[in-house]
Design a protein around this motif. Structure first.
Motif: not given
Length: 693
Positions: A536, A544-545, A548, A567, A571, A573
């Motif tokens: 991160d 995130t890419t 999602n 993940l 969101g 986790e």
């Protein structure tokens, strides 16, 4: 001479005469229909002289084929196997030309290209005639098949054989449990159906048990676990090892040899086949001394590599060579026809099947199958105690045509005929054999990730890192075992572009590798496995890419706070130790998914980011990161549900209601069965399961 020996001698003489007569008639017919093939003088001869010339020519050709051909093949054993297959027609035609030259009449002649055709037809007819006659005589049939076995092994004394049964483990690469059940129900595999008691009057001799693979549902992980008892630290089909800066690929000879060495070091045991065993067509040897087409020894040079001896054992019979070569050509034509039909009908999903693929498919479905089956037959007739053989034909075709396609169904039918032949040969072996049928994984259907979204996983990772995305990205090679077998046969190194990766001095770009629907992302310039927090900090949008994206099912990454986290979209986790309570994005992947993910997370060479594709539990579809419409390598669907079919004479693999999970556990089951057969005694007792809790 005893009466039995005299009868065998008379029988052999009559068979030779019959084959000679049929060959003579065949030569006469061919001389009548082929303009460039003549067995009479230009001025013409009497019918009697023509017949005598044909008989002498057929006899000379038969003698040369029996004496000279094996010597030629042994001399050409240094030639790559596929080149040898292509030389079959030339060599056979040359023997015919020589035969026509040495017969007394001296008037016979044939154009070189015609000699090739005549020799091929005569070899095929002679083989069919001899085989048909020999089948009526058990001893002759056994002697005919025994020629395929290793010539260096002492012949089993006549009438004397081991008192304990042997075991033959036949691996149908890539055939899932449900695919097998469906094929049996539809009558595609009558031999297997008979073993399972299907059909009128059939007596059940085998039981069918499904088993669950590890997260890495591919041959490298499964077969290493089955043969050597450990598939520890095999996170995928291909992965990057930071300390050596090398990409390991399960079907690369050097990698296979290293993985086998690591497994032996970890278990302290040479493998399942260490005592009087044979390994045929496998990635790993299993500790066997008798080897043919075994990838882990393919990189060796000199006398230490006996893997190629299987080619000699098969091609030493010219009829086998001709038949296989003709079948090879026919299979290439069949693939071109089927792929053209699929393209014209615009079938979906579909992947490219051009280039060298028709030849790779033909090698897997014809050459490798024939050589492996012949080697197994030789092992059984030689009385070896344990044999493990991998038949890769279905896996290769299903990758490109689909697991339940018409092409794949035809392959299953041909494999069933091979099983029937092996079962028939078992009746002539010097010892009883218990035939175990199993698979290393299944295959899950679905279109490719690139086809659905217009970009590959590597491009998605680059976009998430804020790096430029090339307009034309390279496609990942198929992970099929046949491609590596072809390269090994050609003596070409099994290396793929970009896999000998060396990071530059500047900040390195991510290295993305695909194994079916499992993707691995590594940052080569970081010597350790990166944590979520480190990723991160470097690339805030990357995880995130990935998590999602609609084509991604879940992502595994190390966490400094939780040890490891899964993940998912929106969101999600979930720490690894909480997956049993809340599976989160793993819910659709079924029972056992959490254990498989936790175990892989503990591997030293797990990638910085492990990405598993989306999975549709209703349709059983996944999205391969490689160019495959039938894939395996990750979690999701039939790829993780292979089968184990064992004789009722052996104990049940697991207690009723229990699940057989993991290749290492399958290894322990096979070890137990070998002890029940009183066959090879594996020297090290089974070790406790090292799976992470």
């Amino acid at each position: 001479m005893s009466g039995a020996r005299w009868r065998r001698l008379v029988s052999a003489v009559w068979r030779s005469i019959a084959v000679w007569a049929v060959s003579t008639v065949t030569m006469l017919v061919l001389a009548g229909i082929l303009p460039d093939f003549r067995i009479q003088s230009a001025d013409g001869d009497s019918a009697t002289r023509i017949a005598v010339t044909a008989a002498l020519g057929a006899g000379a050709f038969g003698v040369l084929s029996s004496v000279v051909w094996p010597l030629l093949v042994r001399a050409l054993l240094l030639v790559p196997a596929l080149v040898l297959a292509l030389l079959v027609f030339f060599l056979n035609g040359s023997l015919l030309l020589l035969a026509l030259r040495i017969i007394p009449s001296g008037e016979s002649e044939a154009a070189p290209e015609t000699a090739v055709v005549v020799a091929a037809v005569m070899s095929a007819v002679a083989s069919a005639t001899g085989g048909a006659l020999a089948v009526r005589d058990d001893d002759a049939y056994r002697r005919r098949l025994y020629r395929l076995s290793d010539r260096r092994r002492a012949e089993v004394p006549r009438g004397v054989g081991p008192s304990t049964p042997g075991a033959v483990f036949l691996q149908l690469d890539g055939v899932g449990h449900d695919v097998l059940v469906d094929a049996v129900g539809r009558g595609l595999m009558p031999t297997v159906a008979t073993w399972l008691g299907e059909g009128q009057g059939a007596r059940t001799t085998h039981r069918l048990t499904p088993w669950r693979t590890d997260w890495s549902s591919q041959t490298g992980a499964s077969q290493l676990g089955i043969l050597h008892g450990s598939n520890h630290d095999i996170p995928a089909f291909r992965w990057y090892e930071k300390e050596t800066r090398v990409v390991m690929v399960c079907n690369r000879p050097t990698s296979a040899a290293e993985l086998q060495r690591r497994a032996i070091e970890r278990t302290g045991d040479g493998g399942l086949l260490t005592v009087d065993g044979a390994s045929r067509g496998n990635l790993f040897s299993g500790g066997a001394d008798q080897l043919a087409l075994v990838l882990s020894v393919a990189a060796r040079r000199g006398k230490g590599n006996r893997s190629r001896a299987g080619y000699f054992a098969y091609f030493s019979d010219p009829a086998n060579a001709v038949r296989t070569a003709l079948s090879f050509v026919a299979e290439v034509g069949r693939e071109i026809s089927e792929s053209t039909r699929a393209r014209l009908k615009k079938r979906r999903p579909r992947v490219s099947r051009g280039g060298l693929y028709p030849f790779i498919r033909a090698f897997a479905t014809v050459v490798e199958r024939d050589v492996v089956v012949a080697a197994v037959i030789g092992d059984m007739l030689a009385g070896r105690a344990a044999v493990y053989a991998d038949l890769v034909a279905y896996d290769e075709v299903a990758h490109h045509s689909g697991p339940r396609s018409r092409d794949a169904e035809k392959v299953l039918q041909r494999l069933d005929r091979s099983l029937a032949l092996i079962a028939q040969v078992a009746e002539h072996a010097p010892r009883a054999y218990r035939i175990v049928l199993l698979s290393d994984h299944g295959q899950s259907p679905g279109e490719t990730f690139r086809t659905r979204y217009g970009l590959g996983l590597g491009e998605l990772v680059r976009a998430g890192c804020g790096l430029p995305v090339p307009r034309k990205a390279q496609r990942t090679h198929s992970g099929a075992e046949a491609r590596a077998a072809v390269r090994a046969a050609l003596r070409r190194p099994v290396e793929e572009g970009g896999e000998q990766y060396r990071p530059s001095r500047r900040r390195s770009e991510p290295l993305v590798l695909a194994s079916g629907n499992l993707g691995l992302v590594s940052f080569p310039d970081v010597p350790h496995r990166m944590s979520r927090e480190e990723i991160d900090a470097r690339h805030p949008a990357l995880l995130t890419t990935l998590a999602n994206h609609p084509g991604v099912g879940f992502v595994l990454v190390r966490s400094e706070e939780h040890g490891g986290v899964v993940l998912g979209a929106h969101g999600a986790e979930i720490p690894l130790d909480k997956l049993d309570e809340n599976p989160g994005p793993l819910a659709d992947f079924g029972p056992g998914a959490a254990d498989a993910v936790r175990r892989t997370h503990a591997f030293p060479h797990a990638a910085d980011i492990m990405v598993n594709s989306w999975y549709d539990p209703e349709e059983g579809e996944v999205l391969a990161f490689e160019e495959q419409i039938g894939s395996h390598g990750g979690l999701g669907g039939e790829q993780g549900r292979p089968f184990l079919m064992s004789p009722l004479a052996l104990s049940a693999p697991v207690e009723e209601g229990a699940e057989l999970a993991g290749a290492e556990r399958v290894h322990r089951v096979l070890r137990r069965w070998l002890r029940e057969c009183n066959g090879p005694q594996v020297p090290v007792e089974a070790r406790p399961d090292r799976r992470a809790a």
